[in-house]
Design an enzyme around this catalytic site. Structure first.
Site, PDB file in Angstrom:
ATOM      1  N   ASP A 229       0.881  -1.217  -0.034  1.00  0.00           N
ATOM      2  CA  ASP A 229      -0.051  -0.103  -0.072  1.00  0.00           C
ATOM      3  C   ASP A 229       0.769   1.297  -0.180  1.00  0.00           C
ATOM      4  O   ASP A 229       1.904   1.487   0.668  1.00  0.00           O
ATOM      5  CB  ASP A 229      -0.945  -0.124   1.200  1.00  0.00           C
ATOM      6  N   GLU A 298       0.905  -0.578  -5.384  1.00  0.00           N
ATOM      7  CA  GLU A 298      -0.086   0.511  -5.491  1.00  0.00           C
ATOM      8  C   GLU A 298       0.746   1.732  -5.675  1.00  0.00           C
ATOM      9  O   GLU A 298       1.272   2.121  -4.745  1.00  0.00           O
ATOM     10  CB  GLU A 298      -1.114   0.475  -4.586  1.00  0.00           C
TER      11      GLU A 298
END
Ligand SMILES: [Ca+2]
Ligand SMILES: [Ca+2]
Length: 505
Positions: A229, A298
């Site tokens: 993330d 991401e």
């Protein structure tokens, strides 16, 4: 909606060299290149104990859903212990499951049962920051030697009026200063997100090792990889210089967009850390045997930076196995023409590298059937209200209907995605006119083409250059009135508004 699905599915296919197909069958080191990934938002998926919150046992109970759908890997949004200030992206213990979702034993059982059904399990890894309730942060505030430099602490500055001010002008992604004063420690700490999410200090080798240990801990539990993330924010310039103004109109000095983030995102050290993590999972795979453990990142970045997350340009160091392509979301919108979509989203990406991309837009409870709360649980008030549409729109209805359904279309798309033409074929993407997009893949005398009309009006196009007269409609969008197994007239293809077709020849 369906046309979006078609685009996404077709673009998920890696441009593999033909040998890869053979290798993939012989060894599962390449499984991730062909897999279909499904993001589960555990809180909304299935509530097994009827407390209103979806949980791990709920996922275990519904695992058959995934092979039925053609999905081979699930990625769980964060399930770790968390005060839930930022939907579980504020983790207070990286090595434990939040009681809302169950126990670590539940997770172990989930991994085992998923593997038994041929489903891989990917966990979220949130390396940039912890929760401010993490013991590391509590000990860091206290100045306990081991943890003193686990976070990014800096002394206050004083303005002309003698007031205490943050060490620089950095702004949090969530607005306002990226620094929060801590009374006990008498210093500011950095948070690129919420103030309850202090950034870890990756310039401290102890932090690097501690986080690598977290990765190993979950690999030891049998998971198949990580989705990383907010990777772009990992490192910041160590001298903490002010960032220049972006000059973008319409923003004031509390907005993230007000500054040009040259000292807080995509630093060279950040790419290096991803390469170290890739080395870690590759070493783990080698030592432990079994199938390739994967890393997905991401990264809301431009294509050039995004490519660096895959590895160095010379190929000597590897990064993530794949990176989510946010160009589909960021570079196009409902008003984009077919030319925009092909140029700004598809080609930009295909010229670089294609990757698997999924995204859920809805966080309301999953609609399983027509029973109470759409089958999410047995009646307790769900943490978010169930959509009122569930009596008509639910999995059971979509599975059992004699007619067409998005579920059946998705299943068919996943199935065709496994064909050699799609897996290994050459790819061609064209905007036929302002509204019609063609994607075609050809391999060994056979081709599959997707047409979709993104416009609000029906349109007639000539596609003789791409499709022969002898062709077959394999899949059609839910609004299409055509007969399955019929063919299109390539000289005179009349597409209804939003109609999408998959054709073979
Ligand atoms: Ca529950
Ligand atoms: Ca950071």
């Amino acid at each position: 909606m369906l046309s979006t699905t078609v685009t996404v599915i077709i673009l998920t296919i890696s441009t593999l060299v033909n040998d890869d197909v053979v290798k993939a069958q012989a060894s599962d080191l390449n499984w991730w290149k062909h897999a279909v990934f499904y993001q589960i938002y555990p809180r909304s998926f299935k509530d097994s104990n009827n407390d209103g919150i979806g949980d791990l046992r709920g996922i275990i109970e519904t695992l058959d859903h995934f092979p039925n759908l053609g999905v081979n890997a699930v990625w769980l949004s964060p399930i770790f212990k968390s005060p839930q200030v930022d939907q579980g992206y504020d983790i207070s213990d990286y090595r434990d499951v939040d009681p809302d979702y169950g126990t670590i034993e539940d997770l172990q059982e989930l991994i085992q049962e998923a593997h038994a059904k041929g489903i891989r399990v990917i966990l979220d890894f949130v390396p940039n920051h912890t929760s401010d309730k993490h013991q590391w942060f509590i000990d860091s505030i206290k100045g306990i030697e081991e943890y003193r430099d686990y976070y990014i602490w800096a002394n206050a500055k004083t303005d002309d009026n003698g007031n205490r001010v943050p060490p620089n002008n950095w702004i949090s992604s969530f607005k306002n200063s990226a620094w929060t004063w801590n009374e006990e420690r008498q210093q500011y700490y950095l948070h690129q997100f919420a103030s309850a999410q202090p950034d870890l200090n990756y310039r401290n080798p102890k932090v690097v090792e501690a986080m690598k240990d977290v990765l190993r801990f979950w690999l030891d539990q049998g998971i198949d990889g990580f989705r990383i993330d907010a990777i772009t924010h990992l490192f910041e310039d160590k001298d903490l210089p002010d960032e220049p103004k972006s000059g973008l109109p319409g923003y004031n000095d509390t907005d993230y967009e007000y500054l040009n983030h040259i000292y807080t995102i995509n630093l060279p050290e950040t790419f290096d850390m991803v390469y170290q993590w890739r080395q870690l999972v590759d070493d783990y795979t080698k030592q432990d045997g079994g199938d390739q453990r994967v890393l997905m990142t991401e990264a809301y970045s431009d294509v050039n930076h995004t490519m660096l997350y895959y590895g160095t340009a010379d190929g000597r160091r590897l990064g993530a196995h794949f990176t989510f392509n946010f160009n589909f979301i960021k570079n196009i919108d409902i008003d984009s023409t077919a030319y925009d979509i092909v140029d700004n989203a598809i080609n930009k990406w295909l010229n670089a590298i294609p990757a698997i991309y999924t995204r859920d837009f809805e966080r309301t409870p999953y609609q399983w059937d027509t029973s109470i709360n759409a089958g999410f649980n047995t009646g307790a008030k769900p943490w978010l209200p169930v959509s009122e549409k569930y009596l008509k729109t639910n999995l059971q209805q979509e599975e059992e209907t004699d007619g067409s359904s998005h579920y059946k279309i998705y299943q068919a798309l996943v199935e065709i995605r496994g064909s050699p033409t799609i897996v290994s074929g050459d790819v061609e993407v064209e905007a036929i006119n302002e509204n019609v997009i063609l994607m075609k893949r050809s391999y060994d005398q056979s081709s599959i083409a997707v047409f979709f009309n993104k416009g609000n009006e029906d349109v007639v196009v000539s596609v003789n250059d791409y499709v022969p007269n002898d062709n077959n409609i394999e899949i059609k969008s839910i609004n299409s009135l055509r007969d399955m197994g019929s063919s299109i007239d390539p000289a005179n293809l009349n597409l209804d508004a939003h109609e999408a077709l998959v054709i073979s020849f």
